[in-house]
Write an enzyme that holds these catalytic residues in place. Structure first.
Site, PDB file in Angstrom:
ATOM      1  N   ARG A 172       0.589  12.340  -8.856  1.00 35.31           N
ATOM      2  CA  ARG A 172       1.107  10.985  -8.621  1.00 35.31           C
ATOM      3  C   ARG A 172       2.514  10.819  -9.185  1.00 35.31           C
ATOM      4  O   ARG A 172       3.288   9.994  -8.722  1.00 35.31           O
ATOM      5  CB  ARG A 172       0.202   9.945  -9.299  1.00 35.31           C
ATOM      6  CG  ARG A 172      -1.173   9.815  -8.674  1.00 35.31           C
ATOM      7  CD  ARG A 172      -1.840   8.556  -9.209  1.00 35.31           C
ATOM      8  NE  ARG A 172      -3.286   8.577  -9.025  1.00 35.31           N
ATOM      9  CZ  ARG A 172      -3.901   8.193  -7.911  1.00 35.31           C
ATOM     10  NH1 ARG A 172      -3.203   7.781  -6.880  1.00 35.31           N
ATOM     11  NH2 ARG A 172      -5.210   8.227  -7.824  1.00 35.31           N
ATOM     12  N   ASP A 198      -4.078   5.166   6.663  1.00 37.63           N
ATOM     13  CA  ASP A 198      -4.606   6.331   7.384  1.00 37.63           C
ATOM     14  C   ASP A 198      -5.566   5.804   8.450  1.00 37.63           C
ATOM     15  O   ASP A 198      -5.144   5.390   9.525  1.00 37.63           O
ATOM     16  CB  ASP A 198      -5.270   7.256   6.358  1.00 37.63           C
ATOM     17  CG  ASP A 198      -5.812   8.539   6.945  1.00 37.63           C
ATOM     18  OD1 ASP A 198      -5.657   8.763   8.152  1.00 37.63           O
ATOM     19  OD2 ASP A 198      -6.402   9.333   6.200  1.00 37.63           O
ATOM     20  N   GLU A 224       0.840  -1.211   0.000  1.00 43.17           N
ATOM     21  CA  GLU A 224       0.000   0.000   0.000  1.00 43.17           C
ATOM     22  C   GLU A 224       0.869   1.253   0.000  1.00 43.17           C
ATOM     23  O   GLU A 224       2.048   1.206   0.377  1.00 43.17           O
ATOM     24  CB  GLU A 224      -0.867   0.013   1.265  1.00 43.17           C
ATOM     25  CG  GLU A 224      -2.323  -0.343   1.030  1.00 43.17           C
ATOM     26  CD  GLU A 224      -3.099   0.767   0.336  1.00 43.17           C
ATOM     27  OE1 GLU A 224      -2.532   1.546  -0.441  1.00 43.17           O
ATOM     28  OE2 GLU A 224      -4.315   0.851   0.576  1.00 43.17           O
TER      29      GLU A 224
HETATM   30  P1  IMP Z   1      -7.526   4.601   4.876  1.00 44.30           P
HETATM   31  O1  IMP Z   1      -8.573   3.637   4.399  1.00 44.30           O
HETATM   32  O2  IMP Z   1      -8.149   5.743   5.642  1.00 44.30           O
HETATM   33  O3  IMP Z   1      -6.420   3.938   5.665  1.00 44.30           O
HETATM   34  O4  IMP Z   1      -6.903   5.296   3.626  1.00 44.30           O
HETATM   35  C1  IMP Z   1      -6.142   4.619   2.784  1.00 44.30           C
HETATM   36  C2  IMP Z   1      -6.134   5.232   1.408  1.00 44.30           C
HETATM   37  O5  IMP Z   1      -6.478   6.630   1.368  1.00 44.30           O
HETATM   38  C3  IMP Z   1      -4.742   5.148   0.923  1.00 44.30           C
HETATM   39  O6  IMP Z   1      -4.530   3.929   0.261  1.00 44.30           O
HETATM   40  C4  IMP Z   1      -4.596   6.353   0.040  1.00 44.30           C
HETATM   41  O7  IMP Z   1      -4.912   5.995  -1.272  1.00 44.30           O
HETATM   42  C5  IMP Z   1      -5.559   7.356   0.589  1.00 44.30           C
HETATM   43  N1  IMP Z   1      -4.879   8.362   1.460  1.00 44.30           N
HETATM   44  C6  IMP Z   1      -4.823   8.401   2.790  1.00 44.30           C
HETATM   45  N2  IMP Z   1      -4.107   9.455   3.254  1.00 44.30           N
HETATM   46  C7  IMP Z   1      -3.681  10.100   2.146  1.00 44.30           C
HETATM   47  C8  IMP Z   1      -2.861  11.266   1.943  1.00 44.30           C
HETATM   48  O8  IMP Z   1      -2.358  11.934   2.873  1.00 44.30           O
HETATM   49  N3  IMP Z   1      -2.634  11.609   0.643  1.00 44.30           N
HETATM   50  C9  IMP Z   1      -3.140  10.914  -0.419  1.00 44.30           C
HETATM   51  N4  IMP Z   1      -3.904   9.817  -0.266  1.00 44.30           N
HETATM   52  C10 IMP Z   1      -4.172   9.415   1.004  1.00 44.30           C
HETATM   53 MG    MG Z   2      -3.911   3.436  -1.481  1.00 47.64          MG
END
Ligand code: IMP
Ligand code: MG
Length: 183
Positions: free
Chosen positions: A172, A109, A105
């Site tokens: 990206r 977050d 990954e």
């Molecule tokens: P989660 O489900 O909240 O853990 O988020 C995971 C996904 O959100 C990651 O795989 C990223 O694609 C996107 N994401 C989370 N934080 C960021 C950030 O600071 N910048 C860009 N994408 C993020």
């Molecule tokens: Mg991701």
């Protein structure tokens, strides 16, 4: 925040990790993975789109036999805070029964995306091992128990961009990772 509300320029980015720092850390992670898996075959599951840069750079340094799989999940939608809902755009995977699976990954977050994927793998396959590698770990908003087995760098509560990570689909392709103040 909607993209129409603000325009971000590459010049506004404050660099958190340079391209050199990223590559150096990836080599360290690869060394670690090489020592763990030795000659065992690994299925590397890259979570598109964000992890594409990290995954393709990482596998170049891996020495064990491996196969790359690509799945596409999305949770961010059109904002910089997680929607809380994971959307499986394409989650087709081969038979992973008895295999070593390494999920790759870009960032963890809340952990909801990782939990969704790891639950999916565990509910559908009896793998030999399932491990989770994330370039970035943003622990401050975690909503699940998920912790990556391998991490490149910790980041605090900033929204980060570059090296696969996007803002509304942009940035990206930047080879370093940065953040925009006040975003
Ligand atoms: P989660 O489900 O909240 O853990 O988020 C995971 C996904 O959100 C990651 O795989 C990223 O694609 C996107 N994401 C989370 N934080 C960021 C950030 O600071 N910048 C860009 N994408 C993020
Ligand atoms: Mg991701």
């Amino acid at each position: 925040m909607q993209v129409k509300d603000m325009e971000i320029k590459k010049e506004d980015l404050k660099i958190l990790f340079t391209a050199e720092q990223i590559q150096h850390r990836i080599k360290e992670i690869a060394l670690h993975l090489n020592s763990i898996y030795k000659d065992e075959e690994v299925y590397v599951v890259c979570v598109l789109k964000g992890a594409v840069m990290f995954a393709v750079d990482l596998v170049k340094y891996l020495k064990m036999p491996l196969k790359m799989e690509f799945i596409r999940l999305s949770s961010y939608g059109h904002s910089t805070t997680t929607s809380g809902k994971v959307n499986a755009v394409d989650i087709s995977l081969p038979d992973l029964n008895g295999k070593n699976v390494l999920v790759v990954e870009d960032i963890v977050d809340t952990g909801l995306t990782a939990k969704f994927l790891l639950d999916f793998i565990n509910n559908n396959f009896k793998t030999k091992t399932t491990k989770f590698c994330s370039l970035l770990d943003k622990k401050c908003f975690r909503k699940t128990q998920i912790e990556p087995d391998f991490v490149g760098f910790d980041v605090d509560d900033k929204f980060v961009i570059g090296y696969g990570l996007d803002f509304e689909g942009h940035f990206r392709n930047i080879p370093y990772i940065g953040h925009v103040e006040n975003l």
